[in-house]
Design a protein around this motif. Structure first.
Motif, PDB file in Angstrom:
ATOM      1  N   THR A 162       0.777  -0.858  -0.032  1.00 50.86           N
ATOM      2  CA  THR A 162      -0.247  -0.410  -0.209  1.00 50.86           C
ATOM      3  C   THR A 162       1.052   1.247  -0.182  1.00 50.86           C
ATOM      4  OG1 THR A 162      -2.004  -1.118   0.993  1.00 50.86           O
ATOM      5  CG2 THR A 162      -2.172   1.216   1.405  1.00 50.86           C
ATOM      6  N   GLN A 163       0.728   2.312  -1.307  1.00 48.83           N
ATOM      7  CA  GLN A 163       1.058   3.568  -1.010  1.00 48.83           C
ATOM      8  C   GLN A 163       0.041   4.233   0.351  1.00 48.83           C
ATOM      9  OE1 GLN A 163       3.773   4.182  -2.380  1.00 48.83           O
ATOM     10  NE2 GLN A 163       4.170   2.436  -3.954  1.00 48.83           N
ATOM     11  N   TYR A 164       0.895   5.090   0.917  1.00 48.73           N
ATOM     12  CA  TYR A 164       0.732   5.841   1.580  1.00 48.73           C
ATOM     13  C   TYR A 164       1.592   7.194   1.553  1.00 48.73           C
ATOM     14  CZ  TYR A 164      -0.983   2.074   4.435  1.00 48.73           C
ATOM     15  OH  TYR A 164      -2.378   1.567   5.375  1.00 48.73           O
ATOM     16  N   VAL A 165       0.733   8.020   2.170  1.00 48.84           N
ATOM     17  CA  VAL A 165       0.687   9.886   2.298  1.00 48.84           C
ATOM     18  C   VAL A 165       1.160  10.035   3.001  1.00 48.84           C
ATOM     19  CG1 VAL A 165       0.397  11.773   0.797  1.00 48.84           C
ATOM     20  CG2 VAL A 165       0.240  10.251  -0.388  1.00 48.84           C
ATOM     21  N   CYS A 166       1.799  10.213   3.835  1.00 54.52           N
ATOM     22  CA  CYS A 166       1.772  10.637   5.450  1.00 54.52           C
ATOM     23  C   CYS A 166       2.504  12.000   5.678  1.00 54.52           C
ATOM     24  CB  CYS A 166       2.079   9.673   6.226  1.00 54.52           C
ATOM     25  SG  CYS A 166       3.688   8.341   5.725  1.00 54.52           S
ATOM     26  N   ALA A 167       2.610  12.545   7.044  1.00 56.28           N
ATOM     27  CA  ALA A 167       3.279  13.448   7.228  1.00 56.28           C
ATOM     28  C   ALA A 167       3.403  13.847   8.921  1.00 56.28           C
ATOM     29  CB  ALA A 167       2.975  14.943   7.189  1.00 56.28           C
ATOM     30  N   SER A 168       4.359  14.279   9.437  1.00 62.43           N
ATOM     31  CA  SER A 168       4.249  14.025  10.770  1.00 62.43           C
ATOM     32  C   SER A 168       3.430  15.077  11.505  1.00 62.43           C
ATOM     33  CB  SER A 168       5.836  14.523  11.317  1.00 62.43           C
ATOM     34  OG  SER A 168       5.965  15.778  11.396  1.00 62.43           O
ATOM     35  N   SER A 173       0.283  20.293  11.835  1.00 60.96           N
ATOM     36  CA  SER A 173       0.259  21.882  12.706  1.00 60.96           C
ATOM     37  C   SER A 173       1.193  23.185  11.841  1.00 60.96           C
ATOM     38  CB  SER A 173       0.905  21.301  14.194  1.00 60.96           C
ATOM     39  OG  SER A 173       1.817  21.260  14.402  1.00 60.96           O
ATOM     40  N   THR A 174       1.078  23.143  12.086  1.00 62.14           N
ATOM     41  CA  THR A 174       2.768  23.967  11.188  1.00 62.14           C
ATOM     42  C   THR A 174       2.217  24.817   9.995  1.00 62.14           C
ATOM     43  OG1 THR A 174       4.135  23.349  12.159  1.00 62.14           O
ATOM     44  CG2 THR A 174       4.750  25.096  10.832  1.00 62.14           C
ATOM     45  N   TYR A 175       2.076  23.651   8.648  1.00 63.71           N
ATOM     46  CA  TYR A 175       1.695  24.499   7.753  1.00 63.71           C
ATOM     47  C   TYR A 175       0.155  23.494   7.229  1.00 63.71           C
ATOM     48  CZ  TYR A 175       6.892  24.695   7.567  1.00 63.71           C
ATOM     49  OH  TYR A 175       7.766  24.926   7.220  1.00 63.71           O
ATOM     50  N   GLY A 176      -0.794  23.177   8.276  1.00 63.70           N
ATOM     51  CA  GLY A 176      -2.245  22.554   7.754  1.00 63.70           C
ATOM     52  C   GLY A 176      -2.477  21.217   7.010  1.00 63.70           C
ATOM     53  N   VAL A 177      -3.573  20.415   7.143  1.00 61.08           N
ATOM     54  CA  VAL A 177      -3.533  19.445   6.403  1.00 61.08           C
ATOM     55  C   VAL A 177      -4.192  19.371   5.526  1.00 61.08           C
ATOM     56  CG1 VAL A 177      -5.333  17.205   6.527  1.00 61.08           C
ATOM     57  CG2 VAL A 177      -3.494  18.674   9.142  1.00 61.08           C
ATOM     58  N   PRO A 178      -3.691  19.101   3.911  1.00 62.66           N
ATOM     59  CA  PRO A 178      -4.148  18.978   2.444  1.00 62.66           C
ATOM     60  C   PRO A 178      -5.670  17.823   2.572  1.00 62.66           C
ATOM     61  CG  PRO A 178      -2.155  17.613   2.658  1.00 62.66           C
ATOM     62  CD  PRO A 178      -3.041  18.060   3.707  1.00 62.66           C
ATOM     63  N   HIS A 179      -6.673  18.407   1.924  1.00 63.83           N
ATOM     64  CA  HIS A 179      -7.624  17.374   2.498  1.00 63.83           C
ATOM     65  C   HIS A 179      -7.988  16.912   0.256  1.00 63.83           C
ATOM     66  CE1 HIS A 179      -8.709  17.883   6.329  1.00 63.83           C
ATOM     67  NE2 HIS A 179      -8.319  19.320   6.305  1.00 63.83           N
ATOM     68  N   TRP A 197       3.403  11.727  -8.341  1.00 62.81           N
ATOM     69  CA  TRP A 197       2.311  10.925  -6.951  1.00 62.81           C
ATOM     70  C   TRP A 197       1.903   9.951  -7.580  1.00 62.81           C
ATOM     71  CZ3 TRP A 197       3.055  13.623  -1.547  1.00 62.81           C
ATOM     72  CH2 TRP A 197       4.445  13.891  -1.510  1.00 62.81           C
ATOM     73  N   ARG A 198       1.068   9.065  -7.372  1.00 66.72           N
ATOM     74  CA  ARG A 198       0.421   8.344  -8.112  1.00 66.72           C
ATOM     75  C   ARG A 198      -1.154   8.253  -7.109  1.00 66.72           C
ATOM     76  NH1 ARG A 198       3.819   3.417  -8.849  1.00 66.72           N
ATOM     77  NH2 ARG A 198       2.583   2.668  -7.635  1.00 66.72           N
ATOM     78  N   PHE A 199      -2.218   8.544  -7.296  1.00 64.27           N
ATOM     79  CA  PHE A 199      -3.465   8.405  -6.483  1.00 64.27           C
ATOM     80  C   PHE A 199      -4.800   8.006  -7.253  1.00 64.27           C
ATOM     81  CE2 PHE A 199      -1.185  12.021  -4.952  1.00 64.27           C
ATOM     82  CZ  PHE A 199      -0.754  12.193  -3.764  1.00 64.27           C
ATOM     83  N   GLN A 200      -5.532   7.777  -7.074  1.00 63.79           N
ATOM     84  CA  GLN A 200      -7.073   7.129  -7.967  1.00 63.79           C
ATOM     85  C   GLN A 200      -8.393   8.027  -7.302  1.00 63.79           C
ATOM     86  OE1 GLN A 200      -8.050   3.138  -8.578  1.00 63.79           O
ATOM     87  NE2 GLN A 200      -9.508   3.387  -6.988  1.00 63.79           N
ATOM     88  N   GLU A 254      -6.418   9.553   2.258  1.00 61.81           N
ATOM     89  CA  GLU A 254      -6.768   8.272   2.088  1.00 61.81           C
ATOM     90  C   GLU A 254      -7.822   7.652   0.710  1.00 61.81           C
ATOM     91  OE1 GLU A 254      -7.138   6.864   5.696  1.00 61.81           O
ATOM     92  OE2 GLU A 254      -5.393   6.998   6.514  1.00 61.81           O
ATOM     93  N   HIS A 255      -8.865   8.830   1.005  1.00 62.44           N
ATOM     94  CA  HIS A 255     -10.299   9.256  -0.436  1.00 62.44           C
ATOM     95  C   HIS A 255      -9.650   8.852  -1.437  1.00 62.44           C
ATOM     96  CE1 HIS A 255     -13.715   9.275  -2.185  1.00 62.44           C
ATOM     97  NE2 HIS A 255     -13.334  10.631  -2.898  1.00 62.44           N
TER      98      HIS A 255
END
Length: 289
Positions: A162-168, A173-179, A197-200, A254-255
């Motif tokens: 499984t390919q994950y996109v992730c961050a600490s 908290s510093t730069y915001g969460v991409p939705h 990066w690869r997505f669906q 994850e969507h």
């Protein structure tokens, strides 16, 4: 070319000096044994037995022929035992190749466990991210990750990744969460060999170009950068799963996560799959399933 017809019957009769007993040993009729031996004598133009109503005895020529045939049959029996033993206990050389990181983390330990189980096996393993020519370089199998290219190789799916996109949490908290995927252009995306990066999205594959201040062909280096809050990373589960489980990294988008990739074993199409290779593949499948 050596003709085998009648040889087994001849050897059996020579050893028991009886057509009837030889037939019982071979599980065939006495008449069939007699026909095969007679045909053999005709082919050799030689009398192999003296026959009377009471006794069967081997001629001088028959004794010489028996010694040679016995050696041949002993060799065949030994060959069968050798092949049977190979199926029961793998031995001999086995060459395989695997990608560096996945090979070090997953495949090599499994190979070591397999060798502990079958110590007469001699394994030569090359860990490289280059796609080697299995036939030209004499490899029995290769471990490949992701989508397979068209080739003449046979492929067996061992597992998936499984390919994950992730961050600490610190980075988020510093730069915001991409939705959404479009928001990635506002973030520092740590890159590997590719600039996308690869997505669906809506059931269709989509590649999204990303940019950031670190680019490296080492997944471990990118993981370390993400753990230190430098940016967002896309990596397979065997890099990031422990950090996700511990909360050091947080999974994002994850969507839009694409379906899992395959983890494959490839081997030459025109090469008979030896018992040791088949048993190793079964061992991999069981361990990775």
């Amino acid at each position: 070319m050596f003709i085998w017809e009648g040889v087994s019957e001849f050897v059996a009769v020579a050893e028991v000096e009886s057509f009837t007993v030889a037939a019982k040993r071979l599980g065939i009729s006495t008449a069939q044994v007699s026909r095969q031996v007679s045909a053999l004598e005709t082919r050799l133009s030689t009398k192999l037995f003296y026959r009377t109503t009471r006794k069967v005895s081997v001629t001088e020529a028959g004794q010489i022929y028996y010694q040679h045939c016995r050696q041949v049959l002993d060799g065949l029996e030994e060959a069968e035992r050798t092949i049977t033993n190979l199926q029961l206990a793998p031995r001999g050389k086995l060459r395989l190749t695997a990608p560096v990181t996945y090979g070090e983390k997953t495949i090599a330990p499994l190979v070591n466990d397999f060798v502990l189980r079958y110590p007469e096996l001699e394994v030569q393993m090359k860990l490289t991210n280059q796609k080697l020519d299995l036939v030209a370089e004499g490899y029995d199998l290769a471990i490949r990750l992701g989508k397979l290219e068209d080739s003449s190789m046979m492929a067996r799916r061992l597992s998936s990744r499984t390919q994950y996109v992730c961050a600490s949490a610190h980075y988020l908290s510093t730069y915001g969460v991409p939705h959404s995927l479009s928001e990635l252009e506002q973030h520092n995306c740590l890159q590997g060999n590719l600039d996308y990066w690869r997505f669906q999205e809506q059931g269709k594959p989509r590649n999204v170009r990303v940019k950031g201040n670190i680019r490296c062909d080492s997944g471990w280096a990118l993981l370390d950068a993400a753990l230190k809050g430098i940016g967002i990373v896309q990596l397979p589960d065997y890099y990031v799963q422990p950090a996700l489980d511990s909360g050091q990294l947080i999974s994002l988008l994850e969507h839009y996560q694409e379906p899992d990739d395959g983890i494959w074993a490839l081997y030459p199409h025109n090469r008979h799959l030896s018992p040791k290779v088949r048993m190793l593949l079964d061992f991999f499948s069981e361990a990775l399933s």
